[in-house]
Scaffold this motif. Structure first.
Motif, PDB file in Angstrom:
ATOM      1  N   LEU A  27       0.741  -1.174   0.013  1.00  0.00           N
ATOM      2  CA  LEU A  27      -0.135   0.087   0.001  1.00  0.00           C
ATOM      3  C   LEU A  27       0.933   1.380   0.062  1.00  0.00           C
ATOM      4  O   LEU A  27       0.314   2.230  -0.742  1.00  0.00           O
ATOM      5  N   TYR A  32       2.411   5.811  -2.996  1.00  0.00           N
ATOM      6  CA  TYR A  32       3.255   6.799  -3.737  1.00  0.00           C
ATOM      7  C   TYR A  32       3.131   6.843  -5.155  1.00  0.00           C
ATOM      8  O   TYR A  32       3.236   7.907  -5.540  1.00  0.00           O
ATOM      9  N   MET A  34       0.468   5.978  -7.021  1.00  0.00           N
ATOM     10  CA  MET A  34      -0.890   6.495  -7.716  1.00  0.00           C
ATOM     11  C   MET A  34      -0.843   7.890  -7.828  1.00  0.00           C
ATOM     12  O   MET A  34      -1.587   8.452  -8.747  1.00  0.00           O
ATOM     13  N   HIS A  50      -6.186   0.823  -4.127  1.00  0.00           N
ATOM     14  CA  HIS A  50      -5.600   1.369  -2.844  1.00  0.00           C
ATOM     15  C   HIS A  50      -6.594   1.112  -1.748  1.00  0.00           C
ATOM     16  O   HIS A  50      -6.633   0.986  -0.737  1.00  0.00           O
ATOM     17  N   GLY A  54      -6.696  -1.067   1.277  1.00  0.00           N
ATOM     18  CA  GLY A  54      -6.562  -0.390   2.393  1.00  0.00           C
ATOM     19  C   GLY A  54      -7.525  -0.872   3.691  1.00  0.00           C
ATOM     20  O   GLY A  54      -7.196  -0.712   4.743  1.00  0.00           O
ATOM     21  N   PHE A  55      -8.873  -0.948   3.240  1.00  0.00           N
ATOM     22  CA  PHE A  55      -9.884  -1.264   3.809  1.00  0.00           C
ATOM     23  C   PHE A  55      -9.620  -2.727   4.332  1.00  0.00           C
ATOM     24  O   PHE A  55      -9.817  -3.151   5.794  1.00  0.00           O
ATOM     25  N   ALA A  57      -6.534  -3.860   5.070  1.00  0.00           N
ATOM     26  CA  ALA A  57      -5.561  -4.115   5.843  1.00  0.00           C
ATOM     27  C   ALA A  57      -6.235  -3.520   7.253  1.00  0.00           C
ATOM     28  O   ALA A  57      -5.653  -4.066   8.326  1.00  0.00           O
ATOM     29  N   PRO A 103      -5.137   3.904   7.774  1.00  0.00           N
ATOM     30  CA  PRO A 103      -6.357   3.639   6.964  1.00  0.00           C
ATOM     31  C   PRO A 103      -7.416   4.507   7.456  1.00  0.00           C
ATOM     32  O   PRO A 103      -8.438   5.016   6.692  1.00  0.00           O
ATOM     33  N   GLY A 106      -6.995   7.581   5.619  1.00  0.00           N
ATOM     34  CA  GLY A 106      -7.244   7.588   4.318  1.00  0.00           C
ATOM     35  C   GLY A 106      -8.806   7.694   4.068  1.00  0.00           C
ATOM     36  O   GLY A 106      -9.421   8.262   3.189  1.00  0.00           O
ATOM     37  N   TRP A 107      -9.472   6.836   5.080  1.00  0.00           N
ATOM     38  CA  TRP A 107     -11.246   6.912   4.984  1.00  0.00           C
ATOM     39  C   TRP A 107     -11.533   8.330   5.040  1.00  0.00           C
ATOM     40  O   TRP A 107     -12.402   8.617   4.220  1.00  0.00           O
ATOM     41  N   VAL A 109      -9.821  10.825   4.036  1.00  0.00           N
ATOM     42  CA  VAL A 109      -9.560  11.848   2.763  1.00  0.00           C
ATOM     43  C   VAL A 109     -10.732  11.344   1.804  1.00  0.00           C
ATOM     44  O   VAL A 109     -11.512  12.470   1.214  1.00  0.00           O
ATOM     45  N   ALA A 110     -11.351  10.078   1.463  1.00  0.00           N
ATOM     46  CA  ALA A 110     -12.057   9.793   0.807  1.00  0.00           C
ATOM     47  C   ALA A 110     -13.331  10.486   1.133  1.00  0.00           C
ATOM     48  O   ALA A 110     -14.334  10.749   0.229  1.00  0.00           O
ATOM     49  N   ALA A 143      -5.562  14.602   3.561  1.00  0.00           N
ATOM     50  CA  ALA A 143      -4.675  13.916   2.580  1.00  0.00           C
ATOM     51  C   ALA A 143      -3.040  14.383   3.367  1.00  0.00           C
ATOM     52  O   ALA A 143      -2.379  13.193   3.344  1.00  0.00           O
ATOM     53  N   ALA A 150       1.694   7.919   6.889  1.00  0.00           N
ATOM     54  CA  ALA A 150       2.098   6.892   6.005  1.00  0.00           C
ATOM     55  C   ALA A 150       3.509   6.713   5.752  1.00  0.00           C
ATOM     56  O   ALA A 150       4.156   5.577   5.993  1.00  0.00           O
ATOM     57  N   TYR A 151       3.926   7.757   5.596  1.00  0.00           N
ATOM     58  CA  TYR A 151       5.799   7.910   5.691  1.00  0.00           C
ATOM     59  C   TYR A 151       6.165   7.721   6.848  1.00  0.00           C
ATOM     60  O   TYR A 151       7.312   7.363   7.088  1.00  0.00           O
TER      61      TYR A 151
HETATM   62  C1  HEM Z   1      -2.311   0.784   5.741  1.00  0.00           C
HETATM   63  C2  HEM Z   1      -3.071   1.262   4.791  1.00  0.00           C
HETATM   64  C3  HEM Z   1      -2.563   2.344   3.802  1.00  0.00           C
HETATM   65  C4  HEM Z   1      -1.523   2.828   3.680  1.00  0.00           C
HETATM   66  C5  HEM Z   1      -0.194   2.307   4.246  1.00  0.00           C
HETATM   67  C6  HEM Z   1      -1.578   4.172   2.760  1.00  0.00           C
HETATM   68  C7  HEM Z   1      -0.579   4.721   2.096  1.00  0.00           C
HETATM   69  C8  HEM Z   1      -0.779   5.756   1.079  1.00  0.00           C
HETATM   70  C9  HEM Z   1       0.317   6.571   0.584  1.00  0.00           C
HETATM   71  C10 HEM Z   1       1.725   6.343   0.881  1.00  0.00           C
HETATM   72  C11 HEM Z   1      -0.362   7.498  -0.079  1.00  0.00           C
HETATM   73  C12 HEM Z   1       0.524   8.587  -0.754  1.00  0.00           C
HETATM   74  C13 HEM Z   1       0.904   9.852  -0.106  1.00  0.00           C
HETATM   75  C14 HEM Z   1       1.305  11.108  -0.779  1.00  0.00           C
HETATM   76  O1  HEM Z   1       2.481  10.727  -1.281  1.00  0.00           O
HETATM   77  O2  HEM Z   1       0.618  12.140  -1.208  1.00  0.00           O
HETATM   78  C15 HEM Z   1      -1.858   7.466  -0.094  1.00  0.00           C
HETATM   79  C16 HEM Z   1      -2.562   8.205  -0.512  1.00  0.00           C
HETATM   80  C17 HEM Z   1      -4.135   8.075  -0.419  1.00  0.00           C
HETATM   81  N1  HEM Z   1      -4.448   7.183   0.219  1.00  0.00           N
HETATM   82 FE1  HEM Z   1      -3.679   5.704   1.238  1.00  0.00          FE
HETATM   83  N2  HEM Z   1      -3.042   4.274   2.481  1.00  0.00           N
HETATM   84  C18 HEM Z   1      -3.628   3.385   3.457  1.00  0.00           C
HETATM   85  C19 HEM Z   1      -5.139   3.233   3.427  1.00  0.00           C
HETATM   86  C20 HEM Z   1      -5.823   3.994   2.750  1.00  0.00           C
HETATM   87  C21 HEM Z   1      -7.381   3.755   2.885  1.00  0.00           C
HETATM   88  C22 HEM Z   1      -8.053   2.617   3.865  1.00  0.00           C
HETATM   89  C23 HEM Z   1      -7.870   4.623   2.191  1.00  0.00           C
HETATM   90  C24 HEM Z   1      -9.317   5.077   1.690  1.00  0.00           C
HETATM   91  C25 HEM Z   1     -10.552   4.378   1.913  1.00  0.00           C
HETATM   92  C26 HEM Z   1      -6.873   5.481   1.333  1.00  0.00           C
HETATM   93  C27 HEM Z   1      -7.078   6.632   0.512  1.00  0.00           C
HETATM   94  C28 HEM Z   1      -5.930   7.261  -0.011  1.00  0.00           C
HETATM   95  C29 HEM Z   1      -6.259   8.470  -0.777  1.00  0.00           C
HETATM   96  C30 HEM Z   1      -7.558   8.853  -1.200  1.00  0.00           C
HETATM   97  C31 HEM Z   1      -4.860   8.824  -1.165  1.00  0.00           C
HETATM   98  C32 HEM Z   1      -4.630  10.159  -2.100  1.00  0.00           C
HETATM   99  C33 HEM Z   1      -4.406  11.400  -1.226  1.00  0.00           C
HETATM  100  C34 HEM Z   1      -4.172  12.606  -2.072  1.00  0.00           C
HETATM  101  O3  HEM Z   1      -4.784  12.593  -2.952  1.00  0.00           O
HETATM  102  O4  HEM Z   1      -3.149  13.279  -1.734  1.00  0.00           O
HETATM  103  N3  HEM Z   1      -5.592   5.043   1.926  1.00  0.00           N
HETATM  104  N4  HEM Z   1      -2.031   6.405   0.898  1.00  0.00           N
END
Ligand code: HEM
Ligand code: HEM
Length: 195
Positions: A27, A32, A34, A50, A54-55, A57, A103, A106-107, A109-110, A143, A150-151
């Protein structure tokens, strides 16, 4: 075999560890990549993968924490110093915490995105958004929180992996072996049954 004992981790805890570990590392790489791709269609699909993974996880770490509470904690290795025990305990707690917080952020953010794109969990069910008000500012805020956590997780994981390798190759103790050996033993037993 399945449950932990005083002497070591059981198969369930070991499977949770390795499946969770590869999922979280995957993830991090997927997240990173996407956000940096310029192909819009690919980006949309990667976001859906993702969010689903992520869910997954989040569900896995919840089950893992329940399993951990219902099982004895394996005895700490006697050859380690008290400071090493303390460092390991704190690092493991932080790893669990971050596996829940990343996560959830992340939820968020969405949920606050003004685009309001639904989250299809592996195209099976729609995960509802959290009851939060959507705006560009809220999306940027969550975000940033999600990316920072995450980092931070990536740094923590790098330290955790380095510690595991140091224990195995420098100190030559059983730390890594007891997170792997029961799995290898079980795989051999299954292979023997099919021979
Ligand atoms: C252990 C679980 C997760 C990890 C390790 C993870 C990791 C990451 C990373 C590294 C990024 C890129 C950040 C950046 O460089 O800007 C990212 C972006 C994102 N993640 Fe996750 N994520 C996880 C779970 C989730 C979940 C559960 C959701 C939503 C339901 C989610 C939604 C998003 C979204 C929407 C972005 C884009 C944010 C943006 O537009 O800048 N992530 N995630
Ligand atoms: C891929 C490389 C990894 C290796 C070689 C590794 C190795 C280990 C080892 C040897 C232990 C047992 C430590 C002990 O008995 O004191 C352990 C425990 C643990 N690992 Fe990892 N790990 C890896 C990745 C990860 C990742 C990515 C996460 C989480 C994001 C993680 C989370 C944990 C947690 C929470 C524990 C404590 C388990 C418990 O006692 O409940 N590990 N790891």
């Amino acid at each position: 075999m399945w449950r932990n004992s005083e002497d070591g981790y059981g198969l369930v805890a070991i499977l949770f560890h390795w499946i969770g570990a590869f999922l979280v590392i995957g993830l991090l790489v997927l997240g990173y990549g996407m956000v940096r791709t310029s192909d819009m269609l690919l980006q949309f699909n990667l976001y859906q993968w993702h969010k689903s993974l992520g869910f997954l996880a989040l569900i896995l770490v919840t089950l893992r924490l329940v399993w951990r509470m219902a099982n004895p904690k394996p005895r700490e290795l006697p050859e380690l110093l008290p400071l090493e025990h303390l460092a390991a305990r704190s690092a493991h707690r932080a790893l669990y915490l971050i596996q829940v917080l990343v996560p959830l952020a992340g939820w968020a953010v969405a949920s606050v995105s003004p685009l309001a794109i639904p989250t299809f969990f592996f195209n099976l069910v729609v995960i509802p958004h959290l009851p939060m008000s959507a705006s560009d500012e809220a999306e940027t805020f969550w975000a940033t929180v999600h990316a920072s956590l995450a980092y931070a997780a990536a740094v923590l994981i790098a330290g955790h992996v380095a510690a595991a390798l140091l224990h195995h190759f420098a100190a030559r103790d059983d730390t890594l072996r007891r997170m792997v050996r029961p799995l290898v033993r079980e795989k051999r037993a299954v292979m023997r049954r099919f021979r």
